[in-house]
Enzyme design. Structure first.
Site, PDB file in Angstrom:
ATOM      1  N   GLN A  15       0.854  -1.206   0.000  1.00 51.92           N
ATOM      2  CA  GLN A  15       0.000   0.000   0.000  1.00 51.92           C
ATOM      3  C   GLN A  15       0.887   1.253   0.000  1.00 51.92           C
ATOM      4  OE1 GLN A  15      -2.065  -0.504   3.823  1.00 51.92           O
ATOM      5  NE2 GLN A  15      -0.587   0.839   4.825  1.00 51.92           N
ATOM      6  N   GLY A  16       0.238   2.396  -0.052  1.00 49.69           N
ATOM      7  CA  GLY A  16       0.941   3.673   0.120  1.00 49.69           C
ATOM      8  C   GLY A  16       2.043   3.926  -0.913  1.00 49.69           C
ATOM      9  N   ARG A  19       3.387   0.794  -2.911  1.00 50.29           N
ATOM     10  CA  ARG A  19       2.525   0.363  -4.016  1.00 50.29           C
ATOM     11  C   ARG A  19       2.652   1.302  -5.213  1.00 50.29           C
ATOM     12  NH1 ARG A  19      -3.464  -1.970  -4.659  1.00 50.29           N
ATOM     13  NH2 ARG A  19      -3.493  -1.628  -6.892  1.00 50.29           N
ATOM     14  N   ALA A  20       2.699   2.610  -4.952  1.00 53.64           N
ATOM     15  CA  ALA A  20       2.842   3.573  -6.061  1.00 53.64           C
ATOM     16  C   ALA A  20       4.162   3.326  -6.798  1.00 53.64           C
ATOM     17  CB  ALA A  20       2.792   4.999  -5.517  1.00 53.64           C
ATOM     18  N   VAL A  65      10.192  -7.639   7.714  1.00 53.33           N
ATOM     19  CA  VAL A  65      11.574  -7.238   7.400  1.00 53.33           C
ATOM     20  C   VAL A  65      12.469  -7.183   8.644  1.00 53.33           C
ATOM     21  CG1 VAL A  65      11.021  -5.969   5.271  1.00 53.33           C
ATOM     22  CG2 VAL A  65      11.052  -4.734   7.466  1.00 53.33           C
ATOM     23  N   TYR A 151      11.004   8.454  15.374  1.00 53.42           N
ATOM     24  CA  TYR A 151      10.827   8.360  13.910  1.00 53.42           C
ATOM     25  C   TYR A 151      11.901   9.227  13.247  1.00 53.42           C
ATOM     26  CZ  TYR A 151       8.500   8.633   9.330  1.00 53.42           C
ATOM     27  OH  TYR A 151       8.218   8.579   7.982  1.00 53.42           O
ATOM     28  N   SER A 154      15.292   7.619  13.452  1.00 55.22           N
ATOM     29  CA  SER A 154      15.424   6.486  12.525  1.00 55.22           C
ATOM     30  C   SER A 154      15.689   6.990  11.108  1.00 55.22           C
ATOM     31  CB  SER A 154      14.173   5.599  12.564  1.00 55.22           C
ATOM     32  OG  SER A 154      13.052   6.229  11.965  1.00 55.22           O
ATOM     33  N   LYS A 155      15.021   8.076  10.724  1.00 58.07           N
ATOM     34  CA  LYS A 155      15.161   8.574   9.354  1.00 58.07           C
ATOM     35  C   LYS A 155      16.482   9.322   9.162  1.00 58.07           C
ATOM     36  CE  LYS A 155      11.313   6.876   7.761  1.00 58.07           C
ATOM     37  NZ  LYS A 155      11.366   5.777   6.770  1.00 58.07           N
ATOM     38  N   VAL A 186       2.939  12.516   2.906  1.00 56.66           N
ATOM     39  CA  VAL A 186       2.391  11.859   1.712  1.00 56.66           C
ATOM     40  C   VAL A 186       1.059  11.213   2.092  1.00 56.66           C
ATOM     41  CG1 VAL A 186       2.859  10.227  -0.162  1.00 56.66           C
ATOM     42  CG2 VAL A 186       4.773  11.300   1.042  1.00 56.66           C
TER      43      VAL A 186
HETATM   44  P1  NAD Z   1       2.106   2.812   4.833  1.00 56.91           P
HETATM   45  O1  NAD Z   1       1.837   2.558   6.272  1.00 56.91           O
HETATM   46  O2  NAD Z   1       1.000   3.281   3.975  1.00 56.91           O
HETATM   47  O3  NAD Z   1       2.763   1.513   4.163  1.00 56.91           O
HETATM   48  C1  NAD Z   1       3.834   0.850   4.779  1.00 56.91           C
HETATM   49  C2  NAD Z   1       3.821  -0.611   4.367  1.00 56.91           C
HETATM   50  O4  NAD Z   1       4.928  -1.233   5.060  1.00 56.91           O
HETATM   51  C3  NAD Z   1       2.547  -1.356   4.790  1.00 56.91           C
HETATM   52  O5  NAD Z   1       2.042  -2.104   3.712  1.00 56.91           O
HETATM   53  C4  NAD Z   1       3.005  -2.236   5.934  1.00 56.91           C
HETATM   54  O6  NAD Z   1       2.286  -3.461   6.040  1.00 56.91           O
HETATM   55  C5  NAD Z   1       4.468  -2.475   5.570  1.00 56.91           C
HETATM   56  N1  NAD Z   1       5.275  -2.853   6.740  1.00 56.91           N
HETATM   57  C6  NAD Z   1       5.273  -2.265   7.962  1.00 56.91           C
HETATM   58  N2  NAD Z   1       6.100  -2.942   8.794  1.00 56.91           N
HETATM   59  C7  NAD Z   1       6.616  -3.961   8.085  1.00 56.91           C
HETATM   60  C8  NAD Z   1       7.510  -5.021   8.399  1.00 56.91           C
HETATM   61  N3  NAD Z   1       8.021  -5.164   9.630  1.00 56.91           N
HETATM   62  N4  NAD Z   1       7.843  -5.900   7.423  1.00 56.91           N
HETATM   63  C9  NAD Z   1       7.317  -5.773   6.177  1.00 56.91           C
HETATM   64  N5  NAD Z   1       6.455  -4.807   5.819  1.00 56.91           N
HETATM   65  C10 NAD Z   1       6.102  -3.914   6.775  1.00 56.91           C
HETATM   66  O7  NAD Z   1       3.310   3.852   4.807  1.00 56.91           O
HETATM   67  P2  NAD Z   1       3.861   4.814   3.646  1.00 56.91           P
HETATM   68  O8  NAD Z   1       3.440   6.185   3.963  1.00 56.91           O
HETATM   69  O9  NAD Z   1       3.620   4.238   2.305  1.00 56.91           O
HETATM   70  O10 NAD Z   1       5.406   4.740   4.009  1.00 56.91           O
HETATM   71  C11 NAD Z   1       6.401   4.108   3.199  1.00 56.91           C
HETATM   72  C12 NAD Z   1       7.749   4.692   3.613  1.00 56.91           C
HETATM   73  O11 NAD Z   1       7.755   6.094   3.358  1.00 56.91           O
HETATM   74  C13 NAD Z   1       8.064   4.543   5.107  1.00 56.91           C
HETATM   75  O12 NAD Z   1       9.429   4.252   5.272  1.00 56.91           O
HETATM   76  C14 NAD Z   1       7.731   5.914   5.668  1.00 56.91           C
HETATM   77  O13 NAD Z   1       8.432   6.182   6.861  1.00 56.91           O
HETATM   78  C15 NAD Z   1       8.162   6.792   4.517  1.00 56.91           C
HETATM   79  N6  NAD Z   1       7.561   8.136   4.508  1.00 56.91           N
HETATM   80  C16 NAD Z   1       6.212   8.302   4.573  1.00 56.91           C
HETATM   81  C17 NAD Z   1       5.687   9.589   4.581  1.00 56.91           C
HETATM   82  C18 NAD Z   1       4.211   9.846   4.685  1.00 56.91           C
HETATM   83  O14 NAD Z   1       3.831  11.004   4.985  1.00 56.91           O
HETATM   84  N7  NAD Z   1       3.342   8.903   4.387  1.00 56.91           N
HETATM   85  C19 NAD Z   1       6.556  10.692   4.514  1.00 56.91           C
HETATM   86  C20 NAD Z   1       7.926  10.480   4.439  1.00 56.91           C
HETATM   87  C21 NAD Z   1       8.417   9.200   4.432  1.00 56.91           C
END
Ligand code: NAD
Length: 264
Positions: A15-16, A19-20, A65, A151, A154-155, A186
């Site tokens: 997802q998120g 997926r994109a 993971v 968070y 970590s980043k 996002v």
């Molecule tokens: P999301 O929660 O929509 O998707 C994250 C996916 O990771 C999910 O499908 C989840 O099941 C999977 N996941 C979580 N823990 C896992 C594990 N232990 N093993 C395997 N899969 C696991 O999040 P997103 O917004 O798509 O985030 C993707 C990345 O982008 C992340 O690293 C997030 O920190 C980063 N990010 C997100 C944003 C935001 O605003 N959404 C902004 C900056 C960075």
């Protein structure tokens, strides 16, 4: 790197942003391994992608993971199924300040482990055929985040690790480029975690402050992050790059002094 016919491994693919990115990689002609903890979402994601791209183009592997055995097995299965690995996207991430050790495990330790396993397979010095690794950080990897301190840590860790290992790969002529992407907010299910006490713990009381920040900075569409990813893969000059993506400036890069830059 020309993407057609390449093999990409994407974590957090169900997802998120993950997926994109998978969709964009498929549009460019790559085969993609969808790695995710969530079996139901992963299988649904694969089923809908199969309708557009055909079932042979993707493989879903359920994997946590943070579990070293499971992660290694997922890479092993990739090699058995597709015979090679060209692109690795360490994207899986969580926002959890309550169980903050988990945030470090998923967002940082697993990214480091994934990078090391990927390098072992792709490094031309080990008989690999080279490739690209992209580690997903965040704008919170470059600035303080008052209500998400772990968070943020970590980043920041992802950026420091990625830039260092990119420099090493360049010095060692591994034939592997390693870059990071730092998006602002996002529009994905991750943002819902801000409204949950189970995720935010003692910082839950600040949820409206974070929502105000979202309003003032805006929220990006995941497709723009996928576009940034493709740019980093296709342009062979990027190594150690820190790509930032914001609503105000779109895709751009953190600038570093010449002596801090990584050469390809
Ligand atoms: P999301 O929660 O929509 O998707 C994250 C996916 O990771 C999910 O499908 C989840 O099941 C999977 N996941 C979580 N823990 C896992 C594990 N232990 N093993 C395997 N899969 C696991 O999040 P997103 O917004 O798509 O985030 C993707 C990345 O982008 C992340 O690293 C997030 O920190 C980063 N990010 C997100 C944003 C935001 O605003 N959404 C902004 C900056 C960075």
């Amino acid at each position: 790197m020309y993407l057609n016919g390449k093999v990409a491994f994407v974590t957090g693919a169900a997802q998120g942003i993950g997926r994109a990115m998978v969709e964009e990689l498929l549009h460019k002609g790559a085969a993609v391994i969808l790695v995710d903890l969530n079996r139901i979402a992963g299988e649904q994601c694969k089923a809908s992608l199969d309708e557009e791209f055909g079932s042979h183009r993707t493989l879903f592997i359920q994997c946590d993971v943070t579990d070293e055995k499971q992660l290694k097995a997922a890479f092993q299965k990739t090699m058995e199924h597709f015979g090679n690995l060209d692109i690795l996207v360490n994207n899986a991430g969580v926002n959890n300040e309550k169980d903050w050790e988990k945030t470090i495990e998923v967002n940082l330790i697993s990214v480091i482990r994934g990078t090391y396993i990927g390098l072992e397979l792709m490094n031309v010095k080990n008989g690999g055929r080279g490739g690209v690794i992209i580690n997903i950080s965040s704008l919170a990897g470059l600035t303080p985040a008052a209500y998400q301190p772990v968070y943020c840590a970590s980043k920041h860790g992802v950026i420091g690790f990625t830039r260092s290992i990119a420099a090493l790969a360049s010095i060692g002529n591994y034939g592997v480029r390693i870059n990071t992407v730092c998006p602002a907010f996002v529009d994905t299910p991750l943002l819902e975690s801000i409204e949950k006490e189970e995720n935010m713990g003692e910082f839950y009381k600040y949820k409206d402050n974070i929502k105000d920040m979202m309003k003032s900075f805006g929220v990006l569409d995941p497709s723009l992050i996928a576009k940034g990813l493709i740019d980093l893969i296709e342009d062979d000059s990027f190594n150690g790059a820190v790509m930032k993506i914001t609503t105000s400036r779109g895709i751009h890069f953190e600038e570093y002094a010449a002596h801090q830059k990584t050469k390809v």
